[in-house]
Design an enzyme around this catalytic site. Sequence first.
Site, PDB file in Angstrom:
ATOM      1  N   VAL A  52       5.488   6.320   2.431  1.00  0.00           N
ATOM      2  CA  VAL A  52       4.226   6.085   1.737  1.00  0.00           C
ATOM      3  C   VAL A  52       4.417   5.603   0.298  1.00  0.00           C
ATOM      4  O   VAL A  52       3.459   5.192  -0.354  1.00  0.00           O
ATOM      5  CB  VAL A  52       3.376   7.368   1.772  1.00  0.00           C
ATOM      6  CG1 VAL A  52       3.874   8.391   0.756  1.00  0.00           C
ATOM      7  CG2 VAL A  52       1.899   7.081   1.576  1.00  0.00           C
ATOM      8  N   TYR A  53       5.641   5.644  -0.216  1.00  0.00           N
ATOM      9  CA  TYR A  53       5.891   5.205  -1.588  1.00  0.00           C
ATOM     10  C   TYR A  53       5.728   3.697  -1.718  1.00  0.00           C
ATOM     11  O   TYR A  53       5.924   2.969  -0.749  1.00  0.00           O
ATOM     12  CB  TYR A  53       7.312   5.577  -2.029  1.00  0.00           C
ATOM     13  CG  TYR A  53       7.552   7.054  -2.219  1.00  0.00           C
ATOM     14  CD1 TYR A  53       6.517   7.977  -2.320  1.00  0.00           C
ATOM     15  CD2 TYR A  53       8.857   7.545  -2.279  1.00  0.00           C
ATOM     16  CE1 TYR A  53       6.764   9.326  -2.481  1.00  0.00           C
ATOM     17  CE2 TYR A  53       9.114   8.899  -2.445  1.00  0.00           C
ATOM     18  CZ  TYR A  53       8.077   9.775  -2.538  1.00  0.00           C
ATOM     19  OH  TYR A  53       8.332  11.112  -2.699  1.00  0.00           O
ATOM     20  N   PRO A  54       5.352   3.209  -2.952  1.00  0.00           N
ATOM     21  CA  PRO A  54       5.452   3.849  -4.260  1.00  0.00           C
ATOM     22  C   PRO A  54       4.287   4.790  -4.573  1.00  0.00           C
ATOM     23  O   PRO A  54       3.178   4.624  -4.073  1.00  0.00           O
ATOM     24  CB  PRO A  54       5.441   2.664  -5.231  1.00  0.00           C
ATOM     25  CG  PRO A  54       4.637   1.622  -4.529  1.00  0.00           C
ATOM     26  CD  PRO A  54       4.982   1.781  -3.067  1.00  0.00           C
ATOM     27  N   GLY A  63       5.278   1.444   1.919  1.00  0.00           N
ATOM     28  CA  GLY A  63       6.472   0.866   2.514  1.00  0.00           C
ATOM     29  C   GLY A  63       7.290   0.008   1.574  1.00  0.00           C
ATOM     30  O   GLY A  63       8.452  -0.297   1.855  1.00  0.00           O
TER      31      GLY A  63
END
Length: 330
Positions: A52-54, A63
């Site tokens: 789920v980052y940033p 992604g």
Amino acid sequence: MDSTRLGRTGLRVSRLCLGTMTFGKQCDEETSRAILDTAFAAGVTFIDTADVYPLGGTFETVGRTEEIVGRWLRGRRHEVVLATKCFGPMSARPWDRGSSRKHVLDAIDASLRRLGTDHVDLYQLHQPDPETPIDETLRALEDVVRSGRARYVGCSNFLAWQVARALGRSEALGVVRFESVQPRYNLLFREFERELFPLCLQEGIGVIPYNPIAGGLLAGRHRREAPPPPGSRFTLGTAAKLYQDRYWNERMFETVEALRPIAREAGLDLVTLAVAWVMANPAVTAPIIGASRPEQLGPSLAAAEKPLAPDLKERLDALTVQYRRGDAAR
């Protein structure tokens, strides 16, 4: 840099872990690669990310961090221990989130594609899922490990009772169990010392704490009389309110001011002091350090070379005991 075992497993990891949630929003790819290079050159071979980052991003950015890490990993995958996580919403589709069997199996495949590898060393649930039975999730994680897509599994943001229940169900089902936990932990948030850390010591579970410098507040650069500066965790998109609610209050600013002379007396940067204090807890395997610029890593990296003297740790423990009781905001 020294290495240590991840809980009861045979896997050894560096005593510091590099967190990557700033990659792709707080810092661009070039800066992200420079941060990775700096940490790697200092001996940090344990890297943590999440699908789920940033941090503070949207469905358009989820992604992106894994993709940046994946491009950096080319040609050196065998030189690092790689961890990622799943749970958070990856799209507006209601099944594209959580810890259901469908999402866990979809998410690991998507992460591996973005990371450009056929396996991760540690696959973690980013948080508990009240809508999915833990048995369903654990069986899915068993399949992930049996298929070779992950070597070990862990969890993040679970309470002690949730970890204990998951361990019991793993034993009853004869499937993989959590070998690590990833809790929030720092001088301004110590509540997990009361139940989670004793459980981890008893059960041989590795502890990989995040936020060792409280989103930057323990760096001592923020001032209570000034608003949060642009570009900091406290103003970062969807994460701004989360970090302000956690740390931006009068009592915590008072504690930071009380820490300044102690750090000065010890001849340590405030960040070094804060990270070294986290490392000094016997339950802790490897604190997760991070940065939005490579030069910010220096004080955190120094903590691995400057263990706290017992009397200094006792002094810091006494100063911040209110944050162990969980009454810091009252």
